[in-house]
Design a protein around this motif. Structure first.
Motif, PDB file in Angstrom:
ATOM      1  N   MET A 162       0.856  -1.191   0.000  1.00 46.21           N
ATOM      2  CA  MET A 162       0.000   0.000   0.000  1.00 46.21           C
ATOM      3  C   MET A 162       0.895   1.245   0.000  1.00 46.21           C
ATOM      4  SD  MET A 162      -3.098   1.019   0.026  1.00 46.21           S
ATOM      5  CE  MET A 162      -4.015   2.475   0.355  1.00 46.21           C
ATOM      6  N   PRO A 163       0.539   2.259  -0.780  1.00 45.87           N
ATOM      7  CA  PRO A 163       1.327   3.481  -0.827  1.00 45.87           C
ATOM      8  C   PRO A 163       1.374   4.189   0.515  1.00 45.87           C
ATOM      9  CG  PRO A 163      -0.306   3.428  -2.586  1.00 45.87           C
ATOM     10  CD  PRO A 163      -0.587   2.277  -1.689  1.00 45.87           C
ATOM     11  N   GLY A 208       4.055   4.338 -10.524  1.00 44.40           N
ATOM     12  CA  GLY A 208       4.244   3.407 -11.633  1.00 44.40           C
ATOM     13  C   GLY A 208       3.347   2.187 -11.634  1.00 44.40           C
ATOM     14  N   ARG A 209       2.463   2.094 -10.686  1.00 47.48           N
ATOM     15  CA  ARG A 209       1.554   0.942 -10.610  1.00 47.48           C
ATOM     16  C   ARG A 209       0.127   1.383 -10.906  1.00 47.48           C
ATOM     17  NH1 ARG A 209       4.370  -1.120  -5.340  1.00 47.48           N
ATOM     18  NH2 ARG A 209       5.868  -2.541  -6.278  1.00 47.48           N
ATOM     19  N   ASN A 210      -0.569   0.532 -11.636  1.00 44.26           N
ATOM     20  CA  ASN A 210      -1.972   0.815 -11.906  1.00 44.26           C
ATOM     21  C   ASN A 210      -2.783   0.650 -10.634  1.00 44.26           C
ATOM     22  OD1 ASN A 210      -1.454   1.241 -14.612  1.00 44.26           O
ATOM     23  ND2 ASN A 210      -1.921  -0.844 -15.199  1.00 44.26           N
ATOM     24  N   LEU A 211      -3.750   1.550 -10.474  1.00 46.36           N
ATOM     25  CA  LEU A 211      -4.643   1.506  -9.322  1.00 46.36           C
ATOM     26  C   LEU A 211      -6.069   1.300  -9.802  1.00 46.36           C
ATOM     27  CD1 LEU A 211      -3.549   4.625  -7.232  1.00 46.36           C
ATOM     28  CD2 LEU A 211      -2.843   2.267  -6.907  1.00 46.36           C
ATOM     29  N   SER A 212      -6.855   0.643  -8.991  1.00 43.92           N
ATOM     30  CA  SER A 212      -8.284   0.585  -9.265  1.00 43.92           C
ATOM     31  C   SER A 212      -8.858   1.972  -8.986  1.00 43.92           C
ATOM     32  CB  SER A 212      -8.959  -0.447  -8.363  1.00 43.92           C
ATOM     33  OG  SER A 212      -8.933  -0.009  -7.016  1.00 43.92           O
ATOM     34  N   ARG A 213     -10.038   2.227  -9.483  1.00 46.50           N
ATOM     35  CA  ARG A 213     -10.688   3.506  -9.222  1.00 46.50           C
ATOM     36  C   ARG A 213     -10.907   3.687  -7.716  1.00 46.50           C
ATOM     37  NH1 ARG A 213     -15.535   6.256  -8.796  1.00 46.50           N
ATOM     38  NH2 ARG A 213     -15.664   8.166 -10.045  1.00 46.50           N
ATOM     39  N   ASP A 214     -11.261   2.602  -7.018  1.00 41.63           N
ATOM     40  CA  ASP A 214     -11.479   2.696  -5.577  1.00 41.63           C
ATOM     41  C   ASP A 214     -10.203   3.068  -4.827  1.00 41.63           C
ATOM     42  OD1 ASP A 214     -14.185   2.147  -5.726  1.00 41.63           O
ATOM     43  OD2 ASP A 214     -13.922  -0.010  -5.402  1.00 41.63           O
ATOM     44  N   MET A 215      -9.076   2.523  -5.271  1.00 34.03           N
ATOM     45  CA  MET A 215      -7.805   2.871  -4.625  1.00 34.03           C
ATOM     46  C   MET A 215      -7.445   4.324  -4.911  1.00 34.03           C
ATOM     47  SD  MET A 215      -5.726  -0.659  -5.336  1.00 34.03           S
ATOM     48  CE  MET A 215      -4.206  -0.194  -4.532  1.00 34.03           C
TER      49      MET A 215
END
Length: 113
Positions: free
Chosen positions: A1-2, A73-80
């Motif tokens: 997690m960021p 650099g990582r794809n996130l879901s819309r919720d994230m």
């Protein structure tokens, strides 16, 4: 997690990749979608001051999402992405609405040139 503390302190930006349909520029949009994306990249990053880096590319592959969120650099879901933006008191729905309004205005400006 960021590390959300870095984001809330304005150290890190969320990246938003927007894929633009050539058809939004009219029936001949496929001939100048690349130029429009360059125009949008310059205009968007100059105008909006959210902690977001905007990137516009042509949407040639319809299987890819129209809007894609990225963090470090990582794809996130819309919720994230929504959760990260909430640390800056930014509503993702309002951000996307602003994106669509600004994009519509930029299309009009680009076509008027």
């Amino acid at each position: 997690m960021p590390n959300t503390n870095d984001f809330s302190n304005n150290k890190i930006h969320l990246s938003v990749l927007c894929r633009v349909e050539p058809g939004c520029l009219g029936p001949d949009g496929k001939f100048f979608i690349e130029d429009f994306c360059a125009f949008a990249n310059e205009a968007f990053n100059r105008v909006l001051d959210e902690p977001v880096d905007w990137f516009f590319v042509p949407r040639h592959d319809k299987s890819l999402p129209e809007i894609q969120y990225q963090y470090t650099g990582r794809n996130l879901s819309r919720d994230m992405a929504k959760q990260l933006l909430s640390f800056r008191a930014i509503d993702i729905d309002e951000l996307e609405e602003s994106l669509n309004e600004q994009l519509s205005d930029l299309i009009d400006q680009f076509l008027a040139r």
